[in-house]
Design an enzyme around this catalytic site. Structure first.
Site, PDB file in Angstrom:
ATOM      1  N   ARG A  51      -0.948  -1.297  -6.954  1.00 14.04           N
ATOM      2  CA  ARG A  51      -1.230  -2.481  -6.128  1.00 14.04           C
ATOM      3  C   ARG A  51      -2.075  -3.490  -6.906  1.00 14.04           C
ATOM      4  NH1 ARG A  51      -1.582  -4.325  -0.721  1.00 14.04           N
ATOM      5  NH2 ARG A  51      -3.663  -4.917  -0.001  1.00 14.04           N
ATOM      6  N   ARG A  98       0.844  -1.187   0.000  1.00 18.00           N
ATOM      7  CA  ARG A  98       0.000   0.000   0.000  1.00 18.00           C
ATOM      8  C   ARG A  98       0.887   1.248   0.000  1.00 18.00           C
ATOM      9  NH1 ARG A  98      -2.429  -3.629   3.683  1.00 18.00           N
ATOM     10  NH2 ARG A  98      -4.538  -4.270   3.057  1.00 18.00           N
ATOM     11  N   TYR A 136     -10.846  -9.381  -7.830  1.00 19.19           N
ATOM     12  CA  TYR A 136     -10.292  -9.723  -9.140  1.00 19.19           C
ATOM     13  C   TYR A 136     -11.041 -10.854  -9.833  1.00 19.19           C
ATOM     14  CZ  TYR A 136      -6.581  -7.070  -6.937  1.00 19.19           C
ATOM     15  OH  TYR A 136      -5.881  -6.088  -6.282  1.00 19.19           O
TER      16      TYR A 136
END
Length: 398
Positions: free
Chosen positions: A331, A202, A364
């Protein structure tokens, strides 16, 4: 002595007593309405109807201070401040009804917002996800009012959340990544984005990264802290705290390059704030990425901030001629590239600081299904080397 006697000085004590007794007998007596200034209201748990929405929110936030991390508290404050600017902070909390809340939600969804410094607002309004989050926070304020006797009812009853469409990752392609790196103006920026894309950390974790956390000999990097606003905290999730990232070669190469720039620089003693209220720990940290290395002006700090990293990303994206994306897509790029390469989702989740693979599948899932052809090609390449083929004779018999 009868409270608020001046209000009733036109009535005799006997008349007032008779009217109160009659109201009690018929079940319609309202102590708060009869004696609104009585000191006994709080004792009897009667609802107060005179708090403004700002006063109620301040009481809510004051008690939240010991329940949540400072970053979460700041988020609460910012969200509620934005909402109060729409509702009107001087309005009585008891005057807010369902219709008013729906008007507020519509304004949040479609109205213009004041952007933060150096932020790009591409269109008016906010996403359904953001609006639902705002309304959830406001709902908590009203429920606090009901639970503690300040309000009789919560006007949020019957209001359902807006329907949300899940955000689809927008990773860089390999060609775009090369263009991004080429557009970086100095070696440190190149190293920073290589580490970001090839580890999936992050932005705040990248800012707080220290050489004490890196073991290039064993190819690992431990994520021990995060930079949130103006202070260091533990990483966002429990699963992400003290997680060990296993570095791949491009990340190791970038860190070796960065080592020549900052490894021998000053070691700092920093305060890291834990989730538990009031608990901190002093840690040694030699920052991996330092503004001093590439600064064009002298008013730089000891480490980058999330905003400064975002500005660096935006500038490189623009110079590279790429479609604008938020820096957090670095990311997502790590996750998408890793999945394409055939990495186990559970391994990716661990690397990224998720408790399990569920988040990987949720975020995803659609992207993964769109890459089925790539997965089949990968299996053909990998399995063809050792998978036994069916004998032709046996195949003919069947």
């Amino acid at each position: 002595m009868i409270t608020d006697v001046w209000k009733y000085r036109g009535k005799s004590t006997g008349e007032l007593r008779s009217s109160v007794c009659y109201a009690i007998k018929t079940g319609v007596f309202d102590y708060a309405k009869q004696f609104p200034s009585s000191r006994n209201l709080e004792k009897f748990g009667e609802a107060r109807q005179d708090l403004t929405i700002k006063e109620l929110a301040e009481k809510f936030l004051a008690l939240k201070e010991t329940e949540v991390a400072k970053t979460s508290l700041n988020t609460y404050r910012a969200v509620i401040k934005n909402i109060l600017s729409i509702i009107g902070e001087k309005n009585l909390a008891s005057s807010i009804n369902k219709e008013k809340l729906l008007e507020v939600r519509k304004e949040l969804l479609t109205g213009y917002q004041i952007p933060k410094s150096n932020y790009i607002v591409t269109q008016p309004g906010r996403s359904a996800v953001t609006v639902n989050n705002y309304m959830t926070n406001l709902n908590a304020v009203f429920q606090f009012g009901v639970d503690n006797g300040y309000l009789a009812d919560n006007p949020f009853k019957g209001i359902s959340p807006l329907k949300e469409s899940r955000t689809i990752p927008d990773p860089l392609s390999r060609e775009e990544f090369i263009r991004l790196i080429d557009a970086c103006r100095n070696q440190q920026a190149k190293n920073l984005w290589c580490v970001s894309v090839y580890t999936g950390v992050r932005p705040g974790e990248l800012c707080a990264l220290g050489w004490e956390d890196i073991d290039l000999k064993n190819g690992t990097m431990m994520i021990r802290r995060n930079l949130a606003k103006d202070r260091f905290t533990v990483p966002k999730t429990q699963a992400g705290t003290n997680r060990v990232i296993h570095l791949i070669k491009p990340a190791i190469d970038a860190l070796r390059s960065q080592m020549t720039l900052t490894r021998l620089s000053k070691e700092h003693i920093i305060d890291v704030h834990f989730r538990e209220y009031g608990r901190t720990e002093k840690q040694k940290c030699t920052f991996v990425f330092q503004p001093e290395v590439s600064a064009r002006v002298k008013n730089y700090g000891d480490h980058f901030t999330v905003d400064s990293i975002r500005q660096m990303w935006d500038a490189a994206i623009k110079r590279a001629g790429l479609r604008h994306r938020k820096s957090y897509q670095s990311r997502h790029t790590y996750a998408c590239w890793s999945l394409t390469a055939g990495a186990n989702p559970a391994f990716i989740a661990n690397q990224m600081g998720h408790a399990d693979a569920q988040m990987v599948f949720q975020v995803y899932g659609k992207w993964m299904s769109e890459n089925n052809n790539a997965q089949v090609a990968l299996l053909n390449t990998q399995l063809s080397e050792f998978a036994p083929t069916m004998p032709h004779n046996e195949a003919m018999k069947n």
